[in-house]
Design an enzyme around this catalytic site. Structure first.
Site, PDB file in Angstrom:
ATOM      1  N   GLY A  42     100.273  49.427  69.924  1.00 45.07           N
ATOM      2  CA  GLY A  42      99.266  48.367  69.977  1.00 45.07           C
ATOM      3  C   GLY A  42      98.534  48.442  71.295  1.00 45.07           C
ATOM      4  O   GLY A  42      99.159  48.591  72.361  1.00 45.07           O
ATOM      5  N   LYS A  43      97.213  48.343  71.272  1.00 45.21           N
ATOM      6  CA  LYS A  43      96.438  48.508  72.505  1.00 45.21           C
ATOM      7  C   LYS A  43      96.847  47.505  73.571  1.00 45.21           C
ATOM      8  O   LYS A  43      96.983  47.845  74.746  1.00 45.21           O
ATOM      9  CB  LYS A  43      94.933  48.400  72.212  1.00 45.21           C
ATOM     10  N   GLU A 142      91.506  44.331  69.190  1.00 46.95           N
ATOM     11  CA  GLU A 142      92.417  44.345  68.048  1.00 46.95           C
ATOM     12  C   GLU A 142      92.971  42.967  67.713  1.00 46.95           C
ATOM     13  O   GLU A 142      94.008  42.855  67.052  1.00 46.95           O
ATOM     14  CB  GLU A 142      93.566  45.333  68.299  1.00 46.95           C
ATOM     15  N   LEU A 223      84.776  59.244  79.696  1.00 45.11           N
ATOM     16  CA  LEU A 223      84.087  60.437  79.196  1.00 45.11           C
ATOM     17  C   LEU A 223      85.054  61.548  78.799  1.00 45.11           C
ATOM     18  O   LEU A 223      84.696  62.722  78.831  1.00 45.11           O
ATOM     19  CB  LEU A 223      83.115  60.948  80.268  1.00 45.11           C
ATOM     20  N   GLY A 227      86.130  63.006  82.608  1.00 48.30           N
ATOM     21  CA  GLY A 227      86.501  61.945  83.526  1.00 48.30           C
ATOM     22  C   GLY A 227      85.892  60.612  83.136  1.00 48.30           C
ATOM     23  O   GLY A 227      85.903  60.211  81.972  1.00 48.30           O
ATOM     24  N   ASP A 248      99.248  65.119  73.525  1.00 49.66           N
ATOM     25  CA  ASP A 248      99.018  64.031  72.577  1.00 49.66           C
ATOM     26  C   ASP A 248      98.227  62.960  73.327  1.00 49.66           C
ATOM     27  O   ASP A 248      98.714  62.390  74.295  1.00 49.66           O
ATOM     28  CB  ASP A 248     100.354  63.474  72.077  1.00 49.66           C
ATOM     29  N   ASP A 254      94.727  53.648  76.871  1.00 50.45           N
ATOM     30  CA  ASP A 254      95.385  52.393  77.230  1.00 50.45           C
ATOM     31  C   ASP A 254      96.118  52.515  78.559  1.00 50.45           C
ATOM     32  O   ASP A 254      96.151  51.571  79.356  1.00 50.45           O
ATOM     33  CB  ASP A 254      96.363  51.981  76.129  1.00 50.45           C
ATOM     34  N   GLY A 287     102.456  63.837  77.313  1.00 52.47           N
ATOM     35  CA  GLY A 287     103.675  63.514  76.579  1.00 52.47           C
ATOM     36  C   GLY A 287     103.349  63.019  75.188  1.00 52.47           C
ATOM     37  O   GLY A 287     102.194  62.685  74.876  1.00 52.47           O
TER      38      GLY A 287
END
Length: 309
Positions: A42-43, A142, A223, A227, A248, A254, A287
């Site tokens: 969840g953000k 959200e 971006l 960056g 990933d 976040d 990670g």
């Protein structure tokens, strides 16, 4: 951090169901995948955990369901010692995100709101004391519109607003953002709300300048591998991306925002906080998963070159 440096995060708490694939499927196509793990996400929760793991004093305002997944959704927040007094339990399912990650690190995500739909104006207002006392209030897209629109009247510190996904909001809420943190696609959607008569510019510096001209005090334009760009009353600053090999990218944005909140709560300038956030976001991309990939110490972070702010 002292209590005066508290970061309040208003937002979503989800469980992430993750799958790894060689490439993303085409419409109608079935592919074999790996994974199937259920991890906290969840953000809102991601940003809160990222900030807390970096030493921030963080309070979470959100909601989980009454299902077995609620404890999964809360597990990362608990482990990071995030305050949960503002989290309600709502009858029904906890929010769910279905995350598919390809071998090149790019992801697609389907979000099912669940209990997050209950984070409305009434719940936000019930946390008035926490919000009024926070140095930084962080929010994303959200949760329901009225929950977001209740915030500016309660924020006495800085309102770090990440309207992702973008929804129609009262323009005054967008203009209360300080900073507004968006990618180029989100920036175009926000500009369309604030200046519907304008054809959105294409260059990052012009996009950020247009957002400031529309009444937003400060902007961080992310971006990706290029960056980010910071625009505030002190000018425009290019922030480089840290050189890492992405595994990933889930939750990396976040992590960037959680770190940005920590920097601002430490009274760093926005460009300095964005440099710190760039390092944290890059580390997170090395990670798997969102919260499990976040650094627990600044010693883990990659370095930036001398370019930018």
């Amino acid at each position: 951090m002292s209590p005066a440096d508290t970061i309040a995060v208003v937002g979503s708490i989800n469980v992430d169901l993750s799958a790894q694939v060689a490439r993303h499927p085409q419409p109608g196509e079935t592919l074999h995948g790996r994974g199937g793990q259920m991890t906290p996400g969840g953000k809102g929760a991601n940003q809160a955990v990222a900030a807390a793991k970096l030493g921030g004093s963080v309070q979470m305002i959100g909601a989980v369901g009454t299902d077995a997944q609620a404890e999964v959704g809360l597990s990362g927040l608990r482990a990071a010692d995030v305050g949960l007094d503002g989290v309600r339990e709502i009858e029904g399912p906890t929010g769910l995100a279905i995350v598919t990650v390809a071998e090149d690190g790019e992801n697609t995500i389907v979000v099912i709101a669940g209990a997050n739909d209950a984070v409305d104006a009434a719940q936000v207002t019930a946390s008035r004391e926490v919000l009024e006392g926070a140095a930084i209030v962080v929010c994303q897209g959200e949760i329901p519109r009225d929950g977001i629109e209740a915030l500016p009247a309660l924020v006495q510190g800085r309102f770090l607003h990440n309207p992702a996904p973008v929804m129609e909001l009262d323009p005054a809420v967008l203009r209360a953002s300080d900073p507004l943190v968006v990618n180029e696609h989100e920036a175009a959607l926000v500009l369309a709300q604030l200046t519907p008569e304008m054809d959105p510019p294409q260059q990052p510096e012009l996009i950020a300048g247009a957002l400031r001209a529309a009444g937003i005090a400060s902007v961080v334009l992310t971006l990706g591998a290029q960056g980010s760009l910071v625009a505030d009353s002190d000018g425009t600053h290019r922030i480089p991306a840290a050189p890492v090999t992405a595994v990933d990218t889930t939750g990396a944005g976040d992590a960037f925002i959680g770190a940005l909140a920590v920097g601002l709560a430490r009274s760093e300038s926005l460009p300095v906080a964005a440099r710190f956030a760039s390092r944290v976001g890059a580390f997170a991309a090395t990670g798997h998963g969102a919260q499990p990939s976040y650094p627990g110490s600044e010693d883990q972070l990659p370095q930036l070159d001398g370019a930018g702010a």
